[in-house]
Design a protein around this motif. Sequence first.
Motif, PDB file in Angstrom:
ATOM      1  N   PRO A   1     -11.379   4.382   7.196  1.00  0.00           N
ATOM      2  CA  PRO A   1     -12.316   3.290   6.913  1.00  0.00           C
ATOM      3  C   PRO A   1     -11.741   1.922   7.263  1.00  0.00           C
ATOM      4  N   PHE A   2     -12.603   0.955   7.208  1.00  0.00           N
ATOM      5  CA  PHE A   2     -12.260  -0.449   7.414  1.00  0.00           C
ATOM      6  C   PHE A   2     -11.078  -0.850   6.517  1.00  0.00           C
ATOM      7  N   SER A   3     -10.079  -1.502   7.087  1.00  0.00           N
ATOM      8  CA  SER A   3      -8.931  -2.036   6.354  1.00  0.00           C
ATOM      9  C   SER A   3      -8.023  -0.963   5.748  1.00  0.00           C
ATOM     10  N   ALA A   4      -8.022   0.233   6.346  1.00  0.00           N
ATOM     11  CA  ALA A   4      -7.168   1.301   5.805  1.00  0.00           C
ATOM     12  C   ALA A   4      -5.716   1.122   6.235  1.00  0.00           C
ATOM     13  N   GLY A   5      -5.495   0.351   7.294  1.00  0.00           N
ATOM     14  CA  GLY A   5      -4.121   0.115   7.757  1.00  0.00           C
ATOM     15  C   GLY A   5      -3.816   0.799   9.085  1.00  0.00           C
TER      16      GLY A   5
ATOM     17  N   PRO B   1     -11.983   1.746  15.616  1.00  0.00           N
ATOM     18  CA  PRO B   1     -12.449   0.572  14.878  1.00  0.00           C
ATOM     19  C   PRO B   1     -12.909   0.990  13.488  1.00  0.00           C
ATOM     20  N   GLY B   2     -12.647   0.137  12.501  1.00  0.00           N
ATOM     21  CA  GLY B   2     -12.973   0.513  11.131  1.00  0.00           C
ATOM     22  C   GLY B   2     -14.416   0.269  10.741  1.00  0.00           C
ATOM     23  N   GLN B   3     -15.097  -0.639  11.419  1.00  0.00           N
ATOM     24  CA  GLN B   3     -16.446  -0.973  10.987  1.00  0.00           C
ATOM     25  C   GLN B   3     -17.468  -0.002  11.573  1.00  0.00           C
ATOM     26  N   ARG B   4     -18.493   0.273  10.788  1.00  0.00           N
ATOM     27  CA  ARG B   4     -19.440   1.336  11.140  1.00  0.00           C
ATOM     28  C   ARG B   4     -20.181   1.067  12.442  1.00  0.00           C
ATOM     29  N   ARG B   5     -20.380  -0.206  12.744  1.00  0.00           N
ATOM     30  CA  ARG B   5     -21.199  -0.458  13.927  1.00  0.00           C
ATOM     31  C   ARG B   5     -20.475  -0.078  15.223  1.00  0.00           C
ATOM     32  N   PHE B   6     -19.214   0.321  15.115  1.00  0.00           N
ATOM     33  CA  PHE B   6     -18.501   0.776  16.308  1.00  0.00           C
ATOM     34  C   PHE B   6     -18.312   2.293  16.318  1.00  0.00           C
ATOM     35  N   ASP B   7     -19.099   2.989  15.483  1.00  0.00           N
ATOM     36  CA  ASP B   7     -18.976   4.443  15.386  1.00  0.00           C
ATOM     37  C   ASP B   7     -19.152   5.135  16.741  1.00  0.00           C
ATOM     38  N   PHE B   8     -19.961   4.538  17.587  1.00  0.00           N
ATOM     39  CA  PHE B   8     -20.251   5.175  18.878  1.00  0.00           C
ATOM     40  C   PHE B   8     -18.975   5.386  19.706  1.00  0.00           C
ATOM     41  N   MET B   9     -17.910   4.670  19.365  1.00  0.00           N
ATOM     42  CA  MET B   9     -16.668   4.792  20.145  1.00  0.00           C
ATOM     43  C   MET B   9     -15.858   6.031  19.775  1.00  0.00           C
ATOM     44  N   TRP B  10     -16.153   6.593  18.592  1.00  0.00           N
ATOM     45  CA  TRP B  10     -15.336   7.695  18.110  1.00  0.00           C
ATOM     46  C   TRP B  10     -15.325   8.873  19.073  1.00  0.00           C
ATOM     47  N   GLU B  11     -16.517   9.177  19.576  1.00  0.00           N
ATOM     48  CA  GLU B  11     -16.648  10.340  20.455  1.00  0.00           C
ATOM     49  C   GLU B  11     -15.776  10.158  21.704  1.00  0.00           C
TER      50      GLU B  11
END
Lengths: 272, 177
Positions: free
Chosen positions: B11-15, B69-79
């Motif tokens: 998640p966001f800010s996990a380090g 990226p930690g923020q949800r709006r960049f989820d598309f990058m995970w794949e």
Amino acid sequence: MALKGNLRDFSITQLLNLINLAHKTGLLRIRGPKSEAAAYFRQGKLAYAALSDQPNDLASLLYREKKLTAGQYRAIRAHHQRLSDTALGLLLVNAGYFTQGEILAVVQSAYVDVIKRLFTWVDGHFEFHSNAPFPKGRIPTRVSLENLIIEGSRQMREWELLQNEIPDLDMALKFADRPDVNLKHLNLSVEEWRVVSYINPKNTIRQIARATKMNDLEIRRIVYGLLQAGLVELVRPANKSMPKPIHTALEGKTKEDQRSLVNRLIARIRGL
Amino acid sequence: MQTVKIVVTGPFSAGKTAFIQTVSEIDVVETERKITNESEKIKETTTVAMDFGRITIDEDLVLYLFGTPGQRRFDFMWEILSEGMLGFIVLVDSTRPETFREARRILETFRAYAPTPYVVAANKQDLPEAWEPEDMRIALRLSPRVKLLPCVATDKESVKKVLLELLYSILEEINHD
């Protein structure tokens, strides 16, 4: 180490489950919107619980359970106000008013009621103090949490129903094609209007919740109502595609090559 | 030259950025921007594309560490980032239980992408606010089989231990197949 957070993120059922499974001993304090709760656990069992907005001394509990008349209650308050619960309990048992079992049953029932009330709290900062002593003078019980968790879960059925109906908050909403319905003539609440104003196939439900500062439960409630009324439909967001399986780095290599590669990585990381 | 990669997610800010920075032999290629969303303003900047670190293994093998990226709006990058990974690390901030649900969602999403081994690292264990790893295991609903490792992302030995545990899991899976 700390065990603290907010019930918004970690529900009371999850919290009790954790205390139960980890056999925790300590004091749980929850600051709710209207009152504060304190509950003590020994080896994962409920030993004590009280709310700040209701009397929780033994005399009050006995009176509330109609085990004492108003006169008896007043007399105890007048003459034995300084006695701790344990001391008062002993006095009442020795004087033959109650058996030990009756006192314990009343106390246990009161503690359980406190926990049941906590199941209605969806917001509240909690802290678990592992090394806190048992509250002085209180009568300890030993109530298993499993049944309480099950009962609490039943109370959360609404939540589950809503989750089943709207499992994915990353879905979007669009207005249903119903030319006979004019939104202006509908009797919507302020919250419902706020949600309606964000309905657009490009906005996910989660984004709407964030924009309207609603938690998951609140947004699901409103969306469920709008869905049931046939005003909106769930749609996949315009920009969302299904994940497709990806290939891993080791595919197509022999076992020996795979092992060799990973062993080289291990040796290097160890030497960093 | 062969390259392999491990993805560091959470998640966001996990380090995640700190984790990669601690062991990378190059300055991490950061893609950070100032945070504009008030609700996410617990730190000044966040990763918007990916972090990118490198460890040279030998003359013909390089390990890349990619941070999502930690923020949800960049989820598309995970794949895109998951393609070809050896395994992945889910980093969770032990002091922020409000991110545990998000950590579960990320974990499930990554598992859906690829059947690769993974470990969960309970970061910021040096802070007094940190939850115990075993409490986090229950909160994150991780089975006893899943490795949940205490971690301090700024400490090299701690990061090495997490990477090694992931590699041991990968090795075990190869031997079991």
